[in-house]
Design a protein around this motif. Structure first.
Motif, PDB file in Angstrom:
ATOM      1  N   GLY A 137      68.016  93.041 108.929  1.00 32.00           N
ATOM      2  CA  GLY A 137      67.208  93.714 109.939  1.00 32.00           C
ATOM      3  C   GLY A 137      66.453  94.901 109.372  1.00 32.00           C
ATOM      4  N   ALA A 138      67.113  95.656 108.485  1.00 34.56           N
ATOM      5  CA  ALA A 138      66.457  96.808 107.870  1.00 34.56           C
ATOM      6  C   ALA A 138      65.275  96.375 107.012  1.00 34.56           C
ATOM      7  CB  ALA A 138      67.466  97.593 107.033  1.00 34.56           C
ATOM      8  N   ILE A 139      65.433  95.259 106.309  1.00 37.68           N
ATOM      9  CA  ILE A 139      64.339  94.755 105.482  1.00 37.68           C
ATOM     10  C   ILE A 139      63.185  94.278 106.361  1.00 37.68           C
ATOM     11  CG2 ILE A 139      63.660  92.900 103.895  1.00 37.68           C
ATOM     12  CD1 ILE A 139      66.520  93.159 102.669  1.00 37.68           C
ATOM     13  N   VAL A 140      63.482  93.470 107.366  1.00 33.75           N
ATOM     14  CA  VAL A 140      62.438  92.928 108.244  1.00 33.75           C
ATOM     15  C   VAL A 140      61.678  94.059 108.930  1.00 33.75           C
ATOM     16  CG1 VAL A 140      62.018  91.564 110.335  1.00 33.75           C
ATOM     17  CG2 VAL A 140      63.574  90.708 108.577  1.00 33.75           C
ATOM     18  N   GLU A 141      62.385  95.093 109.320  1.00 37.70           N
ATOM     19  CA  GLU A 141      61.754  96.235 109.988  1.00 37.70           C
ATOM     20  C   GLU A 141      60.747  96.932 109.073  1.00 37.70           C
ATOM     21  OE1 GLU A 141      63.555 100.554 111.010  1.00 37.70           O
ATOM     22  OE2 GLU A 141      64.572  98.875 111.997  1.00 37.70           O
ATOM     23  N   ARG A 142      61.024  96.955 107.772  1.00 35.38           N
ATOM     24  CA  ARG A 142      60.207  97.719 106.835  1.00 35.38           C
ATOM     25  C   ARG A 142      59.181  96.901 106.059  1.00 35.38           C
ATOM     26  NH1 ARG A 142      65.117  99.894 107.514  1.00 35.38           N
ATOM     27  NH2 ARG A 142      65.353 102.160 107.458  1.00 35.38           N
ATOM     28  N   VAL A 143      59.328  95.583 106.014  1.00 34.22           N
ATOM     29  CA  VAL A 143      58.447  94.756 105.186  1.00 34.22           C
ATOM     30  C   VAL A 143      57.028  94.746 105.746  1.00 34.22           C
ATOM     31  CG1 VAL A 143      58.871  92.507 106.293  1.00 34.22           C
ATOM     32  CG2 VAL A 143      58.384  92.610 103.855  1.00 34.22           C
ATOM     33  N   SER A 144      56.075  94.778 104.840  1.00 32.38           N
ATOM     34  CA  SER A 144      54.650  94.719 105.193  1.00 32.38           C
ATOM     35  C   SER A 144      54.049  93.461 104.596  1.00 32.38           C
ATOM     36  CB  SER A 144      53.916  95.935 104.624  1.00 32.38           C
ATOM     37  OG  SER A 144      54.395  97.120 105.216  1.00 32.38           O
ATOM     38  N   PRO A 145      52.932  93.000 105.152  1.00 29.28           N
ATOM     39  CA  PRO A 145      52.281  91.817 104.582  1.00 29.28           C
ATOM     40  C   PRO A 145      52.043  91.996 103.077  1.00 29.28           C
ATOM     41  CG  PRO A 145      51.295  92.355 106.680  1.00 29.28           C
ATOM     42  CD  PRO A 145      52.230  93.488 106.340  1.00 29.28           C
ATOM     43  N   GLY A 146      52.378  90.957 102.322  1.00 30.15           N
ATOM     44  CA  GLY A 146      52.198  90.994 100.874  1.00 30.15           C
ATOM     45  C   GLY A 146      53.383  91.529 100.106  1.00 30.15           C
ATOM     46  N   ASP A 147      54.314  92.201 100.789  1.00 27.10           N
ATOM     47  CA  ASP A 147      55.515  92.697 100.110  1.00 27.10           C
ATOM     48  C   ASP A 147      56.351  91.528  99.619  1.00 27.10           C
ATOM     49  OD1 ASP A 147      54.831  95.299 100.743  1.00 27.10           O
ATOM     50  OD2 ASP A 147      56.508  95.633 102.123  1.00 27.10           O
ATOM     51  N   LEU A 148      57.013  91.717  98.497  1.00 23.20           N
ATOM     52  CA  LEU A 148      57.925  90.719  97.961  1.00 23.20           C
ATOM     53  C   LEU A 148      59.340  91.077  98.395  1.00 23.20           C
ATOM     54  CD1 LEU A 148      58.319  88.263  96.010  1.00 23.20           C
ATOM     55  CD2 LEU A 148      58.865  89.962  94.262  1.00 23.20           C
ATOM     56  N   VAL A 149      60.055  90.078  98.917  1.00 21.48           N
ATOM     57  CA  VAL A 149      61.457  90.253  99.297  1.00 21.48           C
ATOM     58  C   VAL A 149      62.276  89.251  98.497  1.00 21.48           C
ATOM     59  CG1 VAL A 149      63.156  90.137 101.156  1.00 21.48           C
ATOM     60  CG2 VAL A 149      60.869  91.047 101.607  1.00 21.48           C
ATOM     61  N   VAL A 150      63.261  89.767  97.768  1.00 26.47           N
ATOM     62  CA  VAL A 150      64.144  88.914  96.981  1.00 26.47           C
ATOM     63  C   VAL A 150      65.398  88.667  97.813  1.00 26.47           C
ATOM     64  CG1 VAL A 150      65.481  88.697  94.856  1.00 26.47           C
ATOM     65  CG2 VAL A 150      63.244  89.854  94.827  1.00 26.47           C
ATOM     66  N   THR A 151      65.599  87.398  98.178  1.00 30.05           N
ATOM     67  CA  THR A 151      66.750  87.044  99.009  1.00 30.05           C
ATOM     68  C   THR A 151      67.092  85.579  98.843  1.00 30.05           C
ATOM     69  OG1 THR A 151      67.701  87.078 101.236  1.00 30.05           O
ATOM     70  CG2 THR A 151      65.352  86.541 101.063  1.00 30.05           C
ATOM     71  N   GLN A 152      68.367  85.280  98.968  1.00 27.17           N
ATOM     72  CA  GLN A 152      68.780  83.876  99.031  1.00 27.17           C
ATOM     73  C   GLN A 152      69.149  83.505 100.460  1.00 27.17           C
ATOM     74  OE1 GLN A 152      71.793  83.496  96.062  1.00 27.17           O
ATOM     75  NE2 GLN A 152      73.098  85.050  96.956  1.00 27.17           N
ATOM     76  N   ASP A 153      68.947  84.428 101.382  1.00 26.06           N
ATOM     77  CA  ASP A 153      69.248  84.231 102.801  1.00 26.06           C
ATOM     78  C   ASP A 153      68.053  83.543 103.469  1.00 26.06           C
ATOM     79  OD1 ASP A 153      69.159  84.958 105.680  1.00 26.06           O
ATOM     80  OD2 ASP A 153      71.003  86.055 105.218  1.00 26.06           O
ATOM     81  N   ILE A 154      68.243  82.291 103.864  1.00 23.94           N
ATOM     82  CA  ILE A 154      67.149  81.490 104.414  1.00 23.94           C
ATOM     83  C   ILE A 154      66.601  82.074 105.727  1.00 23.94           C
ATOM     84  CG2 ILE A 154      66.458  79.186 105.217  1.00 23.94           C
ATOM     85  CD1 ILE A 154      67.034  79.307 102.211  1.00 23.94           C
ATOM     86  N   PRO A 155      67.455  82.452 106.697  1.00 25.35           N
ATOM     87  CA  PRO A 155      66.896  83.042 107.925  1.00 25.35           C
ATOM     88  C   PRO A 155      66.108  84.332 107.657  1.00 25.35           C
ATOM     89  CG  PRO A 155      69.133  82.300 108.321  1.00 25.35           C
ATOM     90  CD  PRO A 155      68.896  82.202 106.845  1.00 25.35           C
ATOM     91  N   LEU A 156      66.586  85.156 106.727  1.00 22.82           N
ATOM     92  CA  LEU A 156      65.838  86.366 106.377  1.00 22.82           C
ATOM     93  C   LEU A 156      64.495  85.982 105.765  1.00 22.82           C
ATOM     94  CD1 LEU A 156      65.325  89.354 105.909  1.00 22.82           C
ATOM     95  CD2 LEU A 156      66.789  89.220 103.864  1.00 22.82           C
ATOM     96  N   ALA A 157      64.488  85.008 104.878  1.00 26.77           N
ATOM     97  CA  ALA A 157      63.229  84.560 104.260  1.00 26.77           C
ATOM     98  C   ALA A 157      62.235  84.106 105.330  1.00 26.77           C
ATOM     99  CB  ALA A 157      63.505  83.439 103.261  1.00 26.77           C
ATOM    100  N   ALA A 158      62.725  83.394 106.342  1.00 28.20           N
ATOM    101  CA  ALA A 158      61.847  82.933 107.429  1.00 28.20           C
ATOM    102  C   ALA A 158      61.235  84.120 108.166  1.00 28.20           C
ATOM    103  CB  ALA A 158      62.622  82.041 108.392  1.00 28.20           C
ATOM    104  N   LEU A 159      62.025  85.143 108.435  1.00 29.78           N
ATOM    105  CA  LEU A 159      61.520  86.331 109.127  1.00 29.78           C
ATOM    106  C   LEU A 159      60.503  87.082 108.267  1.00 29.78           C
ATOM    107  CD1 LEU A 159      64.891  87.580 110.667  1.00 29.78           C
ATOM    108  CD2 LEU A 159      62.953  86.561 111.906  1.00 29.78           C
ATOM    109  N   VAL A 160      60.755  87.144 106.963  1.00 32.18           N
ATOM    110  CA  VAL A 160      59.829  87.805 106.042  1.00 32.18           C
ATOM    111  C   VAL A 160      58.493  87.064 106.034  1.00 32.18           C
ATOM    112  CG1 VAL A 160      59.398  88.230 103.575  1.00 32.18           C
ATOM    113  CG2 VAL A 160      61.614  88.848 104.596  1.00 32.18           C
ATOM    114  N   LEU A 161      58.541  85.738 105.956  1.00 32.96           N
ATOM    115  CA  LEU A 161      57.306  84.945 105.980  1.00 32.96           C
ATOM    116  C   LEU A 161      56.534  85.170 107.274  1.00 32.96           C
ATOM    117  CD1 LEU A 161      58.520  81.569 104.444  1.00 32.96           C
ATOM    118  CD2 LEU A 161      57.154  83.346 103.333  1.00 32.96           C
ATOM    119  N   ALA A 162      57.249  85.246 108.387  1.00 28.33           N
ATOM    120  CA  ALA A 162      56.605  85.454 109.686  1.00 28.33           C
ATOM    121  C   ALA A 162      55.871  86.794 109.745  1.00 28.33           C
ATOM    122  CB  ALA A 162      57.638  85.366 110.809  1.00 28.33           C
ATOM    123  N   LYS A 163      56.326  87.774 108.967  1.00 32.09           N
ATOM    124  CA  LYS A 163      55.664  89.083 108.930  1.00 32.09           C
ATOM    125  C   LYS A 163      54.610  89.176 107.828  1.00 32.09           C
ATOM    126  CE  LYS A 163      57.263  92.895 110.191  1.00 32.09           C
ATOM    127  NZ  LYS A 163      57.948  94.189 110.198  1.00 32.09           N
ATOM    128  N   GLY A 164      54.360  88.059 107.150  1.00 30.16           N
ATOM    129  CA  GLY A 164      53.339  88.062 106.108  1.00 30.16           C
ATOM    130  C   GLY A 164      53.840  88.456 104.740  1.00 30.16           C
TER     131      GLY A 164
END
Length: 149
Positions: free
Chosen positions: A57-84
């Motif tokens: 949740g902390a990552i999703v709250e702070r991520v901006s379009p184009g930011d890279l997120v390193v994760t093996q968590d599939i649901p988190l990856a989906a949320l990151v993609l949804a935010k660009g």
């Protein structure tokens, strides 16, 4: 760059630390425990309270379009993609809109199997080829970032 750091292999963190210094890009490790980071103006750790998906949740709250997120968590990856954002697995696999539905389905299926008591085993051992694949994807992202594309 954001790192879901609770389950991120140490060798991947080391690659990220070197890349942060070399490319002068900020990397933030997010975890529900204290993390040691090398002294750097580009590297920091964010400790969040314990609990299910608090770091996510902390990552999703702070991520901006184009930011890279390193994760093996599939649901988190989906949320990151949804935010660009861009989601990269520590094994160098890029999560994309094209492969996310399949990965979520497989994750949910494996969860259901484990819920019925079936032993599904854990992830495969981490190999040098995984480390190299990650480093290659990271370099591609850093090159695109530097060129502004």
């Amino acid at each position: 760059m954001w790192v879901d750091a609770d389950a991120c292999p140490g060798v991947i963190k080391d690659i990220l630390f070197r890349a942060a210094e070399r490319a002068r890009v900020e990397v933030t490790l997010v975890a529900n425990q204290w993390l040691r980071t090398p002294p750097s103006r580009f590297i920091r750790a964010l400790q969040v309270p314990g609990g299910l998906d608090v770091a996510d949740g902390a990552i999703v709250e702070r991520v901006s379009p184009g930011d890279l997120v390193v994760t093996q968590d599939i649901p988190l990856a989906a949320l990151v993609l949804a935010k660009g954002g861009i989601a990269l697995d520590p094994r160098g696999e890029l999560h994309t809109a094209d492969n996310m539905a399949e990965r979520l389905s497989m994750r949910n299926f494996m969860d259901e199997l484990r819920g019925t008591g079936v032993q599904t085993g854990g992830p495969a051992a981490f190999h040098a080829r995984d480390r190299q694949a990650f480093a290659n994807q990271l370099d591609r992202w850093l090159a695109r970032r530097a060129s502004g594309t």
